[in-house]
Design a protein around this motif. Structure first.
Motif, mmCIF file in Angstrom:
data_model
loop_
_atom_site.group_PDB
_atom_site.id
_atom_site.type_symbol
_atom_site.label_atom_id
_atom_site.label_comp_id
_atom_site.label_asym_id
_atom_site.label_seq_id
_atom_site.Cartn_x
_atom_site.Cartn_y
_atom_site.Cartn_z
ATOM 1 N N PRO A 1 0.826 -1.218 0.000
ATOM 2 C CA PRO A 1 0.000 0.000 0.000
ATOM 3 C C PRO A 1 0.859 1.267 0.000
ATOM 4 N N MET A 2 1.920 1.262 0.805
ATOM 5 C CA MET A 2 2.749 2.470 0.900
ATOM 6 C C MET A 2 3.515 2.710 -0.398
ATOM 7 N N VAL B 1 -6.313 0.450 6.615
ATOM 8 C CA VAL B 1 -4.935 0.592 6.122
ATOM 9 C C VAL B 1 -4.919 1.530 4.907
ATOM 10 N N LEU C 1 -5.158 5.064 6.200
ATOM 11 C CA LEU C 1 -3.880 5.494 6.771
ATOM 12 C C LEU C 1 -2.868 5.828 5.685
ATOM 13 N N GLU D 1 -3.905 9.104 3.921
ATOM 14 C CA GLU D 1 -3.629 10.272 4.762
ATOM 15 C C GLU D 1 -2.134 10.595 4.728
ATOM 16 N N THR D 2 -1.341 9.546 4.838
ATOM 17 C CA THR D 2 0.106 9.708 4.848
ATOM 18 C C THR D 2 0.597 10.291 3.520
ATOM 19 N N GLY E 1 -0.363 13.869 3.153
ATOM 20 C CA GLY E 1 0.469 14.655 4.067
ATOM 21 C C GLY E 1 1.844 14.922 3.474
ATOM 22 N N PHE F 1 10.409 11.400 5.171
ATOM 23 C CA PHE F 1 9.316 10.635 5.774
ATOM 24 C C PHE F 1 9.797 9.235 6.173
ATOM 25 N N LEU G 1 11.823 9.462 9.246
ATOM 26 C CA LEU G 1 10.946 9.759 10.386
ATOM 27 C C LEU G 1 10.358 8.483 10.978
ATOM 28 N N THR G 2 10.018 7.546 10.122
ATOM 29 C CA THR G 2 9.310 6.350 10.562
ATOM 30 C C THR G 2 10.234 5.130 10.619
ATOM 31 N N THR H 1 1.313 13.291 9.747
ATOM 32 C CA THR H 1 1.205 11.857 9.993
ATOM 33 C C THR H 1 0.404 11.573 11.254
ATOM 34 N N GLY I 1 -3.208 12.333 10.778
ATOM 35 C CA GLY I 1 -3.779 11.298 9.910
ATOM 36 C C GLY I 1 -4.114 10.041 10.703
ATOM 37 N N VAL I 2 -3.183 9.609 11.547
ATOM 38 C CA VAL I 2 -3.418 8.424 12.379
ATOM 39 C C VAL I 2 -4.590 8.679 13.336
ATOM 40 N N THR J 1 -4.247 1.197 15.590
ATOM 41 C CA THR J 1 -4.038 2.035 14.398
ATOM 42 C C THR J 1 -2.569 2.447 14.300
ATOM 43 N N ASP K 1 -0.814 -0.512 12.948
ATOM 44 C CA ASP K 1 -1.041 -0.617 11.501
ATOM 45 C C ASP K 1 -0.165 0.374 10.748
ATOM 46 N N PHE K 2 -0.039 1.566 11.329
ATOM 47 C CA PHE K 2 0.791 2.578 10.680
ATOM 48 C C PHE K 2 2.252 2.130 10.635
ATOM 49 N N LEU L 1 2.679 -0.430 8.022
ATOM 50 C CA LEU L 1 2.576 0.193 6.695
ATOM 51 C C LEU L 1 3.912 0.741 6.242
ATOM 52 N N THR L 2 4.659 1.305 7.172
ATOM 53 C CA THR L 2 5.896 2.006 6.822
ATOM 54 C C THR L 2 7.128 1.187 7.178
#
Lengths: 187, 187
Positions: free
Chosen positions: A79-80, A143, A146, A149-150, A153, A182, A185-186, B150, B153-154, B178, B181-182, B185-186
């Motif tokens: 998805p990302m 998902v 999320l 939104e990401t 953003g 980004f 960041l994650t 971010t 969004g979450v 959530t 899940d985030f 996702l990343t």
């Protein structure tokens, strides 16, 4: 001819942006915009529903362009990764957009509450569209929401950075740098 | 007394939500809301500026609560960790909120464009506030903006999930799920 080049619609857009910057959005009339662009008010209305749409006229095409890029991502893309493809696709969408036009537009929007609201609505619509495109790929709704939104953003921050960046920095570079930020960041 | 419990403001909130659900936001008057809550219109205006603020009255406190949680994160917390602390803090902010009230409120907002815009503005304001709180911690502006986008969004996705979740699922669980899940996702 590029999306942002002359022609009546392009001239109207430039004239509107100049007038909004000079005297404010609220105090500019359609007649004045048409006059400065050297066309009639009738021609104005052939291209735009009202003076607000001069600023937002391209947002449906942007949405379609990004959704198409997301849908075209490989079937096994995460998805990302699919959302990232959409964000990157905004670079070629805006490739021909003169930075000065983008700056003027951003300044007009920032100074008019009604336009800021409209901009938020367009971004919310983009988020909804990207989430829908992800669900169409079989991504679970939460998902998909999320990831959308990401992605929006990241797009918003990248676009603001590009407007503030030196003139010789292409939008694609700013978008890629923002995606890297980004990721960091994650991480 | 809890934030969401009776008292005139709480009764007015419940009465307004019932009336908005029954006849629509546009067709409900302040006099009718006050009447159903068993108070005068004067009392209504002591608590809310207008019938829209009944729905959004708490958003400044939410913003303050989340900004305070972000600011209270350890000095060496990463930008994302600090934002995560803010998102988690929304769980205790909403701990006493009856789910049915939240559902009614969401339904009214979803069905009224003017209220959807207002909701978007409140979320944009929250994003700006969180980004500012991150910059106050020395986070670079673009990274602060990304982390704030971010986090909000979450939060948005988590809140929607909670509204749709079975009644016995606490909001904290939905927020933590959530956030997980985030992360996935990343990853």
């Amino acid at each position: 001819m590029g999306r942002w080049e002359p022609g009546a619609a392009g001239r109207l857009r430039v004239a509107a942006m100049e007038l909004y910057a000079e005297r404010g959005f609220d105090r500019t009339t359609v007649a004045e915009i048409a006059d400065r662009a050297g066309v009639t008010a009738r021609t104005f209305f052939r291209h735009f529903a009202d003076k607000r749409e001069v600023l937002f006229g391209g947002s449906e095409q942007l949405e379609e362009h990004l959704v198409a890029a997301l849908a075209a991502a490989p079937a096994d893309a995460s998805p990302m990764a699919a959302v990232t493809a959409a964000v990157l696709a905004s670079a070629d969408y805006f490739a021909d957009l003169p930075r000065e036009d983008a700056r003027r537009r951003a300044a007009v929007i920032a100074s008019t509450p009604e336009l800021r609201e409209r901009e938020l609505i367009k971004m919310a619509s983009l988020t909804t569209a990207l989430a829908g495109a992800l669900r169409d790929r079989g991504v679970e709704p939460a998902v998909a929401a999320l990831a959308a939104e990401t992605g929006v953003g990241v797009f918003k921050v990248a676009f603001e950075r590009w407007i503030a960046a030196p003139d010789d920095v292409p939008i694609g570079d700013v978008i890629r740098a923002t995606l890297q930020d980004f990721s960091a960041l994650t991480a």
